[in-house]
Design an enzyme around this catalytic site. Structure first.
Site, PDB file in Angstrom:
ATOM      1  N   HIS A  17     189.962  83.789  58.943  1.00  0.00           N
ATOM      2  CA  HIS A  17     188.504  84.020  58.945  1.00  0.00           C
ATOM      3  C   HIS A  17     187.814  82.739  58.489  1.00  0.00           C
ATOM      4  O   HIS A  17     187.648  82.501  57.296  1.00  0.00           O
ATOM      5  CB  HIS A  17     188.173  85.204  58.024  1.00  0.00           C
ATOM      6  CG  HIS A  17     186.715  85.614  58.057  1.00  0.00           C
ATOM      7  ND1 HIS A  17     186.304  86.868  57.651  1.00  0.00           N
ATOM      8  CD2 HIS A  17     185.599  84.952  58.432  1.00  0.00           C
ATOM      9  CE1 HIS A  17     184.988  86.948  57.770  1.00  0.00           C
ATOM     10  NE2 HIS A  17     184.530  85.791  58.229  1.00  0.00           N
ATOM     11  N   HIS A  19     184.631  80.151  60.001  1.00  0.00           N
ATOM     12  CA  HIS A  19     183.637  79.768  61.012  1.00  0.00           C
ATOM     13  C   HIS A  19     183.606  78.250  61.035  1.00  0.00           C
ATOM     14  O   HIS A  19     183.286  77.626  60.024  1.00  0.00           O
ATOM     15  CB  HIS A  19     182.258  80.314  60.652  1.00  0.00           C
ATOM     16  CG  HIS A  19     182.238  81.807  60.519  1.00  0.00           C
ATOM     17  ND1 HIS A  19     181.840  82.638  61.535  1.00  0.00           N
ATOM     18  CD2 HIS A  19     182.593  82.621  59.485  1.00  0.00           C
ATOM     19  CE1 HIS A  19     181.937  83.902  61.137  1.00  0.00           C
ATOM     20  NE2 HIS A  19     182.401  83.926  59.893  1.00  0.00           N
ATOM     21  N   HIS A 197     183.093  91.376  62.280  1.00  0.00           N
ATOM     22  CA  HIS A 197     182.660  91.490  60.886  1.00  0.00           C
ATOM     23  C   HIS A 197     182.165  92.924  60.696  1.00  0.00           C
ATOM     24  O   HIS A 197     181.351  93.419  61.501  1.00  0.00           O
ATOM     25  CB  HIS A 197     181.507  90.537  60.602  1.00  0.00           C
ATOM     26  CG  HIS A 197     181.897  89.091  60.460  1.00  0.00           C
ATOM     27  ND1 HIS A 197     182.595  88.414  61.424  1.00  0.00           N
ATOM     28  CD2 HIS A 197     181.683  88.213  59.449  1.00  0.00           C
ATOM     29  CE1 HIS A 197     182.787  87.160  61.006  1.00  0.00           C
ATOM     30  NE2 HIS A 197     182.248  87.005  59.808  1.00  0.00           N
ATOM     31  N   GLU A 200     180.742  94.058  55.388  1.00  0.00           N
ATOM     32  CA  GLU A 200     180.383  92.970  54.465  1.00  0.00           C
ATOM     33  C   GLU A 200     179.118  93.423  53.735  1.00  0.00           C
ATOM     34  O   GLU A 200     179.121  93.596  52.521  1.00  0.00           O
ATOM     35  CB  GLU A 200     180.156  91.659  55.238  1.00  0.00           C
ATOM     36  CG  GLU A 200     179.806  90.470  54.357  1.00  0.00           C
ATOM     37  CD  GLU A 200     179.489  89.194  55.159  1.00  0.00           C
ATOM     38  OE1 GLU A 200     179.150  89.295  56.358  1.00  0.00           O
ATOM     39  OE2 GLU A 200     179.577  88.084  54.560  1.00  0.00           O
ATOM     40  N   ASP A 278     185.938  81.675  55.078  1.00  0.00           N
ATOM     41  CA  ASP A 278     184.692  82.042  55.762  1.00  0.00           C
ATOM     42  C   ASP A 278     183.881  80.797  56.150  1.00  0.00           C
ATOM     43  O   ASP A 278     183.973  80.358  57.288  1.00  0.00           O
ATOM     44  CB  ASP A 278     183.859  83.006  54.898  1.00  0.00           C
ATOM     45  CG  ASP A 278     182.945  83.908  55.696  1.00  0.00           C
ATOM     46  OD1 ASP A 278     182.967  83.837  56.927  1.00  0.00           O
ATOM     47  OD2 ASP A 278     182.201  84.704  55.078  1.00  0.00           O
ATOM     48  N   ASP A 279     183.102  80.269  55.222  1.00  0.00           N
ATOM     49  CA  ASP A 279     182.268  79.088  55.476  1.00  0.00           C
ATOM     50  C   ASP A 279     182.438  78.132  54.297  1.00  0.00           C
ATOM     51  O   ASP A 279     181.561  78.039  53.429  1.00  0.00           O
ATOM     52  CB  ASP A 279     180.795  79.507  55.615  1.00  0.00           C
ATOM     53  CG  ASP A 279     180.599  80.490  56.755  1.00  0.00           C
ATOM     54  OD1 ASP A 279     180.592  80.048  57.915  1.00  0.00           O
ATOM     55  OD2 ASP A 279     180.490  81.702  56.479  1.00  0.00           O
TER      56      ASP A 279
HETATM   57  N1  HPA Z   1     178.986  87.085  58.012  1.00  0.00           N
HETATM   58  C1  HPA Z   1     178.325  87.160  59.163  1.00  0.00           C
HETATM   59  N2  HPA Z   1     178.107  86.122  59.947  1.00  0.00           N
HETATM   60  C2  HPA Z   1     178.585  84.939  59.569  1.00  0.00           C
HETATM   61  C3  HPA Z   1     179.275  84.794  58.377  1.00  0.00           C
HETATM   62  C4  HPA Z   1     179.502  85.930  57.559  1.00  0.00           C
HETATM   63  O1  HPA Z   1     180.130  85.901  56.480  1.00  0.00           O
HETATM   64  N3  HPA Z   1     179.610  83.490  58.294  1.00  0.00           N
HETATM   65  C5  HPA Z   1     179.140  82.882  59.405  1.00  0.00           C
HETATM   66  N4  HPA Z   1     178.516  83.757  60.175  1.00  0.00           N
HETATM   67 ZN    ZN Z   2     182.552  85.376  58.480  1.00  0.00          ZN
END
Ligand code: HPA
Ligand code: ZN
Length: 336
Positions: A17, A19, A197, A200, A278-279
Site C-alpha cells: 500500500h 501511492h 480503500h 479508513e 501509504d504516502d
Molecule cells: N486514502 C485515500 N486516498 C489516498 C490515500 C489514502 O490514505 N493516500 C493517497 N490517496
Molecule cells: Zn492509501
C-alpha cells in the site's frame, strides 16, 4: 539503532500500500518544479513540510494533489519512482505493489503514456539495481464519476499487460464502493486484480460493500472493520489481507495516538494485517519506520513482526512460486 531497529530494517518484506505520488519528497518537488518551470505555493522545503499538518483525509488530499502538479514528463515519473525504490530497498523491501492515480495527471494535460512509461522504466531499473520485483495498481479517484473511471480503464487498454490491479482511492466518505461496481466488474473481465480503500474513514458497511459489490482481493486500510464482529469473523475466515498504514492513520487522525493503534489486536483476531507506508513523504516515514513505530507503541514481538512480513508476501499478487521463494528468504533471515 537498537537490535530491534536493525531486525526490522533487515526483515525481508513486501510493501502493498504505497501511492507513488505520496512518495514525492519536498526536495524532489522543488527540483522538479525548477526543471519544469512550475510555480509552487511555498517558498522552500521547510515551508512545505510545515504545511503537512492534517486533521483528516481531505486536508491531506488537497495538499497531495497540489504537490503532484510538478510531475509532467515520463522522466519525472521515472525519477519519482526510482527515489522510492532506492529508499524502499534500504528498508528491506524486496517486492513493492505501487498505486498510481492517472486522473491526477491526465486532468492537467499529462499524457497517460508519460505516467506509465516513466513508472514501468523505473520498475525495470529497480529489478536490475536492487533485485526488487514490483507491480502496478492503477487507482480510480472515487470523488470523480463512474464515467471518468471507465475512461481511465479505456485509456489504459494498451498498457493492461503492465498493470496488475485496479484500486479505489481519494475521498472515502460519501463515495461508497457501489459507485464503482460496474467499472470493477469490467476490470475483472480484463483479468485484473482488485483492491479498494475501505474503512479508513468510511464505516464497516463500506468494507462489506468492497467485498460483496466490488469483489476485491484485498482491502486497503480496513481499520473500521473492527467495529463489526461479524465482519471481522468473515475477513478472518476468508484470509482477506488488510494493508494497514500506521503512520498514515496517526497523521490523518484515524487513530489519536499510536498507543491506541489496533495492529496487534488485528493479529490476535487472526486478521491478515500487513504494515505499509501509504504516502511516506507526507506521513513521516517509510515502511520500516512504520514497523518500528508500531513495534514501539504496541510492544510487538519479533514473532509479530515476522508475521506481518509473512502476510505481506502471502497477501501480494506475486505468483505462488515467488511467494514461496520470498517466504523461504524470510525464514532464512529469521533462522540466521
Ligand atoms: N486514502 C485515500 N486516498 C489516498 C490515500 C489514502 O490514505 N493516500 C493517497 N490517496
Ligand atoms: Zn492509501
Amino acid at each position: 539503532m537498537t537490535d530491534l531497529d536493525v531486525f526490522i530494517t533487515g526483515l525481508p518484506k513486501a510493501e502493498l500500500h504505497l501511492h507513488i505520488e505520496g512518495s514525492l519528497e519536498p526536495e524532489l518537488m522543488f527540483a522538479l518544479a525548477r526543471r519544469n518551470g512550475v510555480a509552487l505555493a511555498y517558498p522552500d522545503v521547510e515551508a512545505v513540510r510545515a504545511a503537512y499538518a492534517f486533521s483528516n483525509l481531505q486536508d491531506f488530499l488537497d495538499i497531495y494533489y497540489a504537490g503532484a502538479a510538478v510531475l509532467l514528463t515520463a522522466r519525472d515519473f521515472h525519477d519519482l519512482a526510482m527515489a522510492y525504490f532506492d529508499r524502499a530497498a534500504a528498508d528491506g523491501v524486496v517486492h513493492a505493489e505501487i498505486m498510481f492515480d492517472p486522473q491526477t495527471h491526465t486532468a492537467r494535460g499529462v499524457p497517460f503514456c508519460a505516467v506509465i512509461e516513466g513508472l514501468v522504466s523505473a520498475m525495470a531499473e529497480a529489478k536490475t539495481r536492487h533485485g526488487m520485483t514490483s507491480a502496478l495498481i492503477m487507482c480510480f479517484l472515487r470523488h470523480l464519476s463512474e464515467a471518468d473511471a471507465f475512461a481511465v480503464l479505456e485509456e489504459a487498454g494498451p498498457w493492461l499487460p503492465k498493470i496488475t490491479a485496479v484500486g479505489l482511492d481519494s475521498s472515502e466518505l460519501g463515495h461508497p464502493p457501489q459507485k464503482f461496481a460496474r467499472v470493477f466488474a469490467a476490470a475483472r473481465e480484463h483479468g485484473l486484480k482488485l483492491v479498494a480503500h475501505a474503512g479508513e474513514e468510511g464505516p464497516p458497511e463500506y468494507v462489506i460493500a468492497a467485498l460483496d459489490v466490488l469483489h476485491v482481493d484485498r482491502i486497503d486500510h480496513g481499520n473500521r472493520a473492527l467495529e463489526d464482529a461479524g465482519l471481522v469473523a468473515r475477513l478472518v475466515a476468508s484470509g482477506m489481507t488488510l494493508t494497514v498504514c500506521p503512520l498514515s492513520n496517526l497523521k490523518l487522525c484515524v487513530v489519536g495516538n499510536l498507543i491506541d493503534h489496533p495492529i496487534d489486536a488485528m493479529l490476535r483476531e487472526g486478521l491478515k494485517a500487513t504494515v505499509n507506508s501509504d504516502d511516506p513523504a507526507y506521513f513521516g516515514g517509510y515502511v520500516a519506520d512504520n514497523y518500528r513505530a508500531v513495534a514501539k507503541a504496541r510492544s510487538l514481538t519479533r514473532d509479530d513482526l515476522a508475521q506481518l512480513a509473512r502476510n505481506s508476501f502471502t497477501g501480494s499478487f506475486l505468483p505462488s512460486a515467488a511467494i514461496a521463494a520470498n517466504c523461504a528468504r524470510l525464514d532464512a533471515y529469521l533462522g540466521s
